[in-house]
Scaffold this motif. Sequence first.
Motif: not given
Length: 522
Positions: A345-370
Motif C-alpha cells: 500500500l505504501i509503495r502505491t501511495l508514494i508513486a501515486e500521490i502528487s503532493l509534496p511528501i515526506v517519507v520516514d520509518a516504515d515508509g522507507l522500509n517499504a522502498l528498501a529493495g524497490d
Amino acid sequence: MKIVTAEEMKKLDRKATTDYAIPSLLLMENAARGLVDEIEKTLGPAAGKRVVILAGRGNNGGDGIAAARHLRMRGAQVIVYLFSPIEKVGGDAKTSLDIWMQTGGVLHVAGSFRWNHLTRELSESDLIIDALLGTGLSHPVEGDYAKAITLINRSGRKVVAVDIPSGISADTGEVLGVAVKADYTFTMALPKWGHFLQEGLEVRGRLAVIDIGFPPAMIEAAKIPVDLITPEGLAGFPPPRPRGAHKGTAGHLLVIAGSFGKKGAALMTSLAALRCGAGLVTVALPKSIDLATADLMEVMTLPLPETPEGTLSLAAEKSLLQAVQGKDAVAIGPGLLQNEETQRLIRTLIAEISLPIVVDADGLNALAGDLSALKKRKAPAILTPHPGEMSRLIGKRTDLIQKERFTVAAHFAEQWGAILVLKGAHTVVATPDGFVRVNNTGNPGMATAGTGDALTGMIGAWLAQGIDPAEAAAGGVALHGTAGDLAAADRGEIGLIASDLIQKIPEAIQNYVRRHSGVLPP
Ligand SMILES: NC(=O)C1=CN([C@@H]2O[C@H](COP(=O)(O)OP(=O)(O)OC[C@H]3O[C@@H](n4cnc5c(N)ncnc54)[C@H](O)[C@@H]3O)[C@@H](O)[C@H]2O)[C@@H](O)CC1
Ligand SMILES: Nc1ncnc2c1ncn2[C@@H]1O[C@H](COP(=O)(O)OP(=O)(O)O)[C@@H](O)[C@H]1O
Ligand SMILES: [K+]
C-alpha cells in the motif's frame, strides 16, 4: 558556511596566493593571531599561562610556532617542542621557526629532549596546543608523533587542536593510528568534513572557525557543494504569517502513520506538525486505533480498513487517494510497521500521490529493495532515514555510510531525484542538484524514541505551508535540533524524551524569528 575537504582547502589556499596576491605567510600570520585571539576569548587572558606547543614539520606546525610568538607577546610562558629535525622544516613554517629562534623562543627538537621532560612540562601546563598534524595527514601516525599524542591525551590538561586534532583524517573523520583528544579545535578559514564525521566529531571538542583573510568572493566562486546550515543561510525561514491568514491558508497536512501498538508515532508526528504551524492536520490510521479526542484534540482522524495485525490494509488505498484531495502535503511512514500488505500500500501511495511528501520509518522500509515508486512520482519527495534505514534503502553497511555521510546522501539525492535527510549527529540534507547541507543544532539527548517522528511532522508542516521542499527539509531539521537543544537546556540530555522536544518547538521558532528581526544576537 562551507565545509571543505583537505583537497578543496589546499586549492583555496593556492588560489588566495596566485589569484588574489595574498602571500601564504600572511595567511599563516592571520591564522596564528586568530588562534591566539580565540584562545583568549575562550580561556581567558594568555598573560601568566604556561603553554606547551607541540609542532610538526608542516604548515600545521608553522601555525603553532607563529602562535607561540603571539602568546609570548601577550605575556604567556611558552615552550615549543618540534617533532622534526630543523632542516626538514620548510616554507612558511621555516620562516615562523626562524623568527621564533631569533627572538629567543624556547625550543626543544625531536631527538634532543628527554621524554620525561616533556611529560612533566605537559602536566604542569595550563594549556597544550596540538600543532603536530593538520590537513596534510597522509598515513597512520606512529613513532614519536604517536608517542607525543599519547602523552597529550594522558596529561589531563586543556588541549587546543590547531585546525584538526592530529591523527584525524580531515576527509573522513577516522583516526589514522592514534589521535589527539581535544577540548577545543580552532580551524582555519572553513570547517573540514572530518570535524563532523566518525571519531573526528567525538574528539574535536568545541569547534570554532578562524578568519585567516580568505576573500569571500573566492570562496563563493569555488562552488563548494557542502554547506553548514546557519540561521543566516536560512534567511526568510520560517516565513511570517500573512495578516489575513486563516486555517485554510496555513496548509493541510495528511499524516499516514500508526498501527496497533504504534499509536504514539501518529500522535507525535501530528502534534509536531501542528506546533510548526500547519493550519489543519488529518491523521489516517487503522480504524481500531481510537485516537481518543483526549489524546490530541486538535487533530482530525480518518479511520481506515486494517489487516488482522492492526496495520493499514490494501483496502484503504481508495479512501487514501481520495483523502489526498484538498490537502497540501503528506507525511507517511511513522509506526506503519512492515506487514507485507501495508508495505505494498505504501509503495502505491508514494508513486501515486502528487503532493509534496515526506517519507520516514516504515515508509522507507517499504522502498528498501524497490525504489521504483520514487521515480514514478510527479511531486517532490523528502526521505528521512537514520543510518540503519539508509543501509536498508541502498544495501550498504551502516559503518560505511557513516564514514561517507555527505557523499552517500548526495549520490542518493542525485540518483533518485529526491531530497535525502540522513539523520544522526549533524544531520545531512542533500538535494538532487548535488548540494549538501549539514545541520549544526541538536544533541545526543535526542537519541530517544519518537524524535524522528517529530521531525517528520515538522517537515510535513512546512511542506503543507508551501515552503520550497529543500528549505522545508533544512529548516525543519535545524528547528528540530534547536527544539532538542532547548529541551536539553531545561532538563539535561539523558532524561530528554520526544514530547519535551515537541513542547519546545514554539520557542525554537520564536528564536529563529527573533534572530531574523535582529532582536537576538546570532
Ligand atoms: N598558508 C598557510 O599557512 C595556511 C596553513 N594552514 C595550516 O596548514 C596545515 C596543512 O599544512 P601541510 O599541508 O603542511 O600539512 P601538515 O602540517 O598537516 O603536515 C604535513 C607534513 O606531515 C607529514 N605527515 C603526514 N602524515 C604524517 C604522519 N602520519 N606522521 C608523520 N608525518 C606525517 C607530511 O609528510 C608533511 O611533511 C593545515 O592543517 C593548517 O593548520 C591552513 O590553515 C591554510 C593556510
Ligand atoms: N547524537 C545526536 N546528536 C544530534 N541529533 C541526534 C543525535 N542522535 C539522534 N539525533 C536526532 O534524533 C532523531 C532520531 O530519529 P530516529 O532515529 O528516526 O528516531 P525514532 O525513530 O525513534 O523517532 C533524528 O532527527 C536525529 O538526527
Ligand atoms: K593539529
